[in-house]
Design a protein around this motif. Structure first.
Motif, PDB file in Angstrom:
ATOM      1  N   MET A 127      47.215  -6.286  53.709  1.00 54.51           N
ATOM      2  CA  MET A 127      47.686  -5.486  52.640  1.00 54.51           C
ATOM      3  C   MET A 127      49.085  -6.225  52.208  1.00 54.51           C
ATOM      4  SD  MET A 127      46.555  -3.580  50.324  1.00 54.51           S
ATOM      5  CE  MET A 127      44.898  -2.762  51.289  1.00 54.51           C
ATOM      6  N   ASP A 128      49.318  -6.292  50.852  1.00 47.83           N
ATOM      7  CA  ASP A 128      50.515  -7.057  50.302  1.00 47.83           C
ATOM      8  C   ASP A 128      50.667  -8.371  50.688  1.00 47.83           C
ATOM      9  OD1 ASP A 128      51.239  -4.465  49.286  1.00 47.83           O
ATOM     10  OD2 ASP A 128      52.053  -3.837  51.079  1.00 47.83           O
ATOM     11  N   HIS A 129      49.805  -8.757  51.203  1.00 44.87           N
ATOM     12  CA  HIS A 129      49.757 -10.249  51.673  1.00 44.87           C
ATOM     13  C   HIS A 129      48.326 -11.020  51.076  1.00 44.87           C
ATOM     14  CE1 HIS A 129      50.576 -14.155  53.534  1.00 44.87           C
ATOM     15  NE2 HIS A 129      49.340 -14.082  54.001  1.00 44.87           N
ATOM     16  N   ASP A 130      47.224 -10.311  51.541  1.00 43.62           N
ATOM     17  CA  ASP A 130      46.024 -10.830  50.956  1.00 43.62           C
ATOM     18  C   ASP A 130      45.335 -10.134  49.879  1.00 43.62           C
ATOM     19  OD1 ASP A 130      45.888 -13.070  53.131  1.00 43.62           O
ATOM     20  OD2 ASP A 130      45.220 -11.382  54.421  1.00 43.62           O
ATOM     21  N   ALA A 131      45.927  -8.740  49.947  1.00 47.92           N
ATOM     22  CA  ALA A 131      45.379  -7.957  48.939  1.00 47.92           C
ATOM     23  C   ALA A 131      46.529  -7.074  48.327  1.00 47.92           C
ATOM     24  CB  ALA A 131      44.324  -7.084  49.373  1.00 47.92           C
ATOM     25  N   ASN A 132      46.336  -6.519  47.099  1.00 47.65           N
ATOM     26  CA  ASN A 132      47.351  -5.415  46.576  1.00 47.65           C
ATOM     27  C   ASN A 132      46.411  -4.293  45.863  1.00 47.65           C
ATOM     28  OD1 ASN A 132      49.168  -8.219  46.363  1.00 47.65           O
ATOM     29  ND2 ASN A 132      50.247  -6.197  46.766  1.00 47.65           N
ATOM     30  N   VAL A 133      46.746  -3.304  45.831  1.00 48.78           N
ATOM     31  CA  VAL A 133      46.173  -2.080  45.221  1.00 48.78           C
ATOM     32  C   VAL A 133      47.307  -1.549  44.347  1.00 48.78           C
ATOM     33  CG1 VAL A 133      45.015  -0.070  45.422  1.00 48.78           C
ATOM     34  CG2 VAL A 133      44.564  -1.781  46.995  1.00 48.78           C
ATOM     35  N   THR A 134      47.167  -1.509  42.998  1.00 47.43           N
ATOM     36  CA  THR A 134      47.877  -0.895  42.175  1.00 47.43           C
ATOM     37  C   THR A 134      47.629   0.236  41.274  1.00 47.43           C
ATOM     38  OG1 THR A 134      48.651  -3.078  41.314  1.00 47.43           O
ATOM     39  CG2 THR A 134      49.234  -1.369  39.898  1.00 47.43           C
ATOM     40  N   CYS A 135      48.205   1.441  41.882  1.00 48.89           N
ATOM     41  CA  CYS A 135      47.747   2.749  41.354  1.00 48.89           C
ATOM     42  C   CYS A 135      48.664   3.079  39.948  1.00 48.89           C
ATOM     43  CB  CYS A 135      48.005   3.883  42.327  1.00 48.89           C
ATOM     44  SG  CYS A 135      46.979   3.579  43.882  1.00 48.89           S
ATOM     45  N   GLY A 136      47.858   2.546  38.903  1.00 44.50           N
ATOM     46  CA  GLY A 136      48.524   3.133  37.390  1.00 44.50           C
ATOM     47  C   GLY A 136      48.124   4.093  36.844  1.00 44.50           C
ATOM     48  N   GLY A 137      48.814   4.620  35.707  1.00 42.18           N
ATOM     49  CA  GLY A 137      48.407   5.764  35.044  1.00 42.18           C
ATOM     50  C   GLY A 137      46.999   5.392  34.211  1.00 42.18           C
ATOM     51  N   LEU A 138      46.748   4.208  33.668  1.00 43.65           N
ATOM     52  CA  LEU A 138      45.816   3.926  32.889  1.00 43.65           C
ATOM     53  C   LEU A 138      44.670   3.260  33.696  1.00 43.65           C
ATOM     54  CD1 LEU A 138      47.600   2.340  29.936  1.00 43.65           C
ATOM     55  CD2 LEU A 138      46.653   4.602  30.164  1.00 43.65           C
ATOM     56  N   ALA A 139      44.816   2.634  34.852  1.00 40.31           N
ATOM     57  CA  ALA A 139      43.836   1.923  35.742  1.00 40.31           C
ATOM     58  C   ALA A 139      44.385   1.819  37.211  1.00 40.31           C
ATOM     59  CB  ALA A 139      43.338   0.546  35.070  1.00 40.31           C
ATOM     60  N   ILE A 140      43.059   1.846  37.954  1.00 36.83           N
ATOM     61  CA  ILE A 140      43.560   1.289  39.555  1.00 36.83           C
ATOM     62  C   ILE A 140      42.963  -0.030  39.648  1.00 36.83           C
ATOM     63  CG2 ILE A 140      42.889   1.957  41.964  1.00 36.83           C
ATOM     64  CD1 ILE A 140      42.318   4.855  40.720  1.00 36.83           C
ATOM     65  N   THR A 141      43.906  -0.808  40.317  1.00 32.10           N
ATOM     66  CA  THR A 141      43.566  -2.267  40.514  1.00 32.10           C
ATOM     67  C   THR A 141      43.719  -2.702  41.464  1.00 32.10           C
ATOM     68  OG1 THR A 141      44.327  -2.678  37.790  1.00 32.10           O
ATOM     69  CG2 THR A 141      43.967  -4.509  39.175  1.00 32.10           C
ATOM     70  N   VAL A 142      42.630  -3.733  41.904  1.00 30.70           N
ATOM     71  CA  VAL A 142      42.588  -4.392  43.279  1.00 30.70           C
ATOM     72  C   VAL A 142      42.624  -5.563  43.021  1.00 30.70           C
ATOM     73  CG1 VAL A 142      41.548  -4.531  45.543  1.00 30.70           C
ATOM     74  CG2 VAL A 142      41.389  -2.339  44.391  1.00 30.70           C
ATOM     75  N   LEU A 143      43.583  -6.475  43.727  1.00 25.06           N
ATOM     76  CA  LEU A 143      43.775  -7.943  43.745  1.00 25.06           C
ATOM     77  C   LEU A 143      43.377  -8.391  45.185  1.00 25.06           C
ATOM     78  CD1 LEU A 143      44.435 -10.632  42.353  1.00 25.06           C
ATOM     79  CD2 LEU A 143      46.816 -10.002  43.034  1.00 25.06           C
TER      80      LEU A 143
ATOM     81  N   ASP B  12      37.632   6.390  33.460  1.00 23.12           N
ATOM     82  CA  ASP B  12      36.998   7.556  34.021  1.00 23.12           C
ATOM     83  C   ASP B  12      37.379   7.021  35.624  1.00 23.12           C
ATOM     84  OD1 ASP B  12      35.840   9.303  35.412  1.00 23.12           O
ATOM     85  OD2 ASP B  12      33.672   8.948  34.770  1.00 23.12           O
ATOM     86  N   PHE B  13      38.565   7.859  36.068  1.00 22.27           N
ATOM     87  CA  PHE B  13      38.690   7.668  37.401  1.00 22.27           C
ATOM     88  C   PHE B  13      37.615   7.939  38.432  1.00 22.27           C
ATOM     89  CE2 PHE B  13      43.625   6.921  37.367  1.00 22.27           C
ATOM     90  CZ  PHE B  13      43.469   5.920  36.371  1.00 22.27           C
TER      91      PHE B  13
ATOM     92  N   THR C 195      35.652   8.157  45.299  1.00 24.96           N
ATOM     93  CA  THR C 195      35.821   9.733  45.746  1.00 24.96           C
ATOM     94  C   THR C 195      36.998  10.470  45.490  1.00 24.96           C
ATOM     95  OG1 THR C 195      34.532   9.026  47.899  1.00 24.96           O
ATOM     96  CG2 THR C 195      35.682  11.216  47.862  1.00 24.96           C
ATOM     97  N   VAL C 196      36.787  11.743  44.569  1.00 21.28           N
ATOM     98  CA  VAL C 196      38.026  12.253  44.138  1.00 21.28           C
ATOM     99  C   VAL C 196      38.214  13.616  44.879  1.00 21.28           C
ATOM    100  CG1 VAL C 196      38.718  13.563  41.951  1.00 21.28           C
ATOM    101  CG2 VAL C 196      37.124  11.602  41.687  1.00 21.28           C
ATOM    102  N   SER C 197      39.707  13.582  45.240  1.00 16.25           N
ATOM    103  CA  SER C 197      39.834  14.930  46.158  1.00 16.25           C
ATOM    104  C   SER C 197      41.189  15.563  45.323  1.00 16.25           C
ATOM    105  CB  SER C 197      40.605  14.468  47.496  1.00 16.25           C
ATOM    106  OG  SER C 197      39.493  13.598  48.343  1.00 16.25           O
ATOM    107  N   VAL C 198      40.801  16.902  45.621  1.00 18.21           N
ATOM    108  CA  VAL C 198      42.118  17.657  44.770  1.00 18.21           C
ATOM    109  C   VAL C 198      42.581  18.416  45.793  1.00 18.21           C
ATOM    110  CG1 VAL C 198      42.410  19.658  43.325  1.00 18.21           C
ATOM    111  CG2 VAL C 198      40.529  17.936  42.691  1.00 18.21           C
TER     112      VAL C 198
ATOM    113  N   LEU D 267      41.512  11.723  33.485  1.00 21.23           N
ATOM    114  CA  LEU D 267      41.307  12.444  34.892  1.00 21.23           C
ATOM    115  C   LEU D 267      40.211  13.297  34.796  1.00 21.23           C
ATOM    116  CD1 LEU D 267      42.478  12.917  37.656  1.00 21.23           C
ATOM    117  CD2 LEU D 267      43.956  14.677  36.555  1.00 21.23           C
ATOM    118  N   THR D 268      39.282  13.062  35.757  1.00 23.70           N
ATOM    119  CA  THR D 268      38.225  14.031  35.719  1.00 23.70           C
ATOM    120  C   THR D 268      38.279  15.392  36.366  1.00 23.70           C
ATOM    121  OG1 THR D 268      35.879  14.173  36.853  1.00 23.70           O
ATOM    122  CG2 THR D 268      37.499  12.978  38.049  1.00 23.70           C
ATOM    123  N   THR D 269      37.631  16.328  35.677  1.00 20.97           N
ATOM    124  CA  THR D 269      38.029  17.850  36.372  1.00 20.97           C
ATOM    125  C   THR D 269      37.195  17.947  37.183  1.00 20.97           C
ATOM    126  OG1 THR D 269      36.506  18.520  34.719  1.00 20.97           O
ATOM    127  CG2 THR D 269      38.745  18.581  34.033  1.00 20.97           C
ATOM    128  N   SER D 270      36.121  17.301  37.573  1.00 21.31           N
ATOM    129  CA  SER D 270      35.217  17.623  38.800  1.00 21.31           C
ATOM    130  C   SER D 270      35.914  16.792  40.099  1.00 21.31           C
ATOM    131  CB  SER D 270      33.750  17.058  38.429  1.00 21.31           C
ATOM    132  OG  SER D 270      33.632  15.920  38.190  1.00 21.31           O
TER     133      SER D 270
END
Length: 404
Positions: free
Chosen positions: A38-54, A97-98, A104-107, A159-162
């Motif tokens: 992580m942070d060398h071969d891959a990056n995950v960006t948790c944005g308000g509009l999208a979740i992006t994996v590089l 739609d997240f 998997t959505v956890s609340v 944001l999904t409510t379920s």
């Protein structure tokens, strides 16, 4: 003799070339699949509009024998495949739609003093996988899992409510820990036991009175799930016994976890604890799980035991109760080692370190010696032939002796 000199130069060139050819190697790819750093071969960006994996192209190139050019990489939902950039990077995106792409959505909810559940955060979990084929001929490789956590008051695009998982935080989970002599749990130790190094003790963690959670649509049937356990010793060393609900040492055997309000494991404690420790104390952190079927709360510690779930089972709503302060359950007394520790004698030994590329060095030496011997033989042969020719010339042309 000019021919001999030229031959020697040729042989020396052959030796040098053989050495260079033998020791020069080119790495085409990894012999084993390398997990992305992580942070060398891959990056995950948790944005308000999208979740992006590089996933970077250098990683894909190094592992081409395993994942090809990256076109079979996807998120948990295989329809969410990579978009390849001009540089060869692979980009995966969950936008709008997240709860899509297999997320998997956890609340996480806090139980207020009024008895009302207040949502505090959302967590979206997924994994990057490489999967080819279908059915029994399919091959699936999980590269890594990732989570994106958002506070409840953070504005998200859609944001999904379920939710698939509800984690309800309560002030305390009141549990107790007991240690037994046998697996049937009918002989309990009421004081600090003295055990041998190869003796197994059985530790049971119980939650007697689960907190009252009132959700009209949910019929709660709680089980105790051991999350993590460790031990501290007289020499202040810590040894992990259980992590993420699963044993981390061959001397720990999980007997029951997530099946009822009692969770039990056996441990050869002084096989795990090394050194000169004479006693050890055990600690555990647990959570409660709402049991909806026989194995719904049992941690999956062995991949071979894992059964493929249907989409409905994957989307089954789960409820967990956790302590907001991560309360630790402690064994009331330490477990002691009964036998005397053997005296420790120190010996000083010198171990020769193997030379780097030892196999190549030996091969180079053999080649060099063989070629050197060959050179010597050739030179000796040439000298002998030269001597023979000179001798013949002398016999054929005797010197003339004038008589006086």
């Amino acid at each position: 003799m000019l021919g001999v000199g030229s031959l020697l130069v040729l042989v020396v060139w052959l030796v040098t070339t053989a050495q260079t050819t033998t020791t020069t190697t080119t790495v085409q790819g990894n012999a084993f699949l390398e997990l992305p750093a992580m942070d060398h071969d891959a990056n995950v960006t948790c944005g308000g509009l999208a979740i992006t994996v590089l996933l970077r192209h250098e990683y894909i190139a190094r592992n081409r024998d395993w994942i090809g050019d990256g076109r079979f990489l996807s998120l948990k939902d295989r329809t969410c495949r990579a978009i390849m950039t001009s540089d060869g990077d692979a980009i995966f995106s969950v936008a709008g739609d997240f709860s899509s792409c297999g997320n998997t959505v956890s609340v996480t909810e806090q139980l207020a003093v009024t008895g009302v559940l207040e949502t505090t955060e959302y967590k979206f979990s997924n994994q990057l996988v490489h999967e080819v084929g279908t059915g029994i001929v399919s091959r699936k490789i999980n590269l890594f899992k990732f989570d994106c956590i958002y506070s409840a008051n953070q504005r998200l695009s859609a944001l999904t409510t379920s939710a698939d998982v509800h984690v309800i935080k309560v002030e305390n989970i009141n549990g107790e820990m007991e240690v037994f002599k046998n697996i049937t749990e009918d002989e309990v130790y009421n004081s600090a036991p003295n055990i041998t190094s190869d003796e197994t003790v059985f530790i049971r963690v119980s939650v007697k009175q689960p907190p009252a959670i009132n959700i009209p649509t949910v019929n709660f049937k709680f089980t105790t799930v051991i999350e993590t356990c460790w031990t501290t010793t007289t020499n202040v060393n810590n040894y992990t016994l259980v992590e993420n609900g699963c044993p981390v040492d061959q001397h720990v055997d999980m007997l029951a976890n997530g099946e009822s309000l009692n969770a039990t494991f056996g441990v050869q404690l002084f096989q795990v604890v090394v050194g000169n420790a004479t006693s050890a104390t055990v600690y555990c952190v647990v959570k409660l799980c709402n049991k909806t079927n026989e194995n719904s709360c049992v941690p999956q510690c062995n991949e071979k035991r894992k059964k493929r779930s249907t989409d409905d089972e994957d989307r089954e709503i789960k409820y967990f109760i956790e302590s907001s302060n991560s309360r630790v359950i402690e064994l009331k007394f330490p477990i002691r080692r009964s036998e005397a520790l053997p005296s420790v004698q120190t010996y000083t030994t010198t171990t020769a370190k193997p030379a780097k590329n030892e196999g190549l060095s030996k091969l180079n030496t053999i080649l060099l010696v063989s070629l050197t011997v060959g050179v010597v033989i050739i030179v000796a042969t040439i000298l002998c032939l030269t001597a023979i020719l000179c001798s013949k010339n002398r016999r054929g042309n005797p010197k003339r002796i004038d008589s006086f």
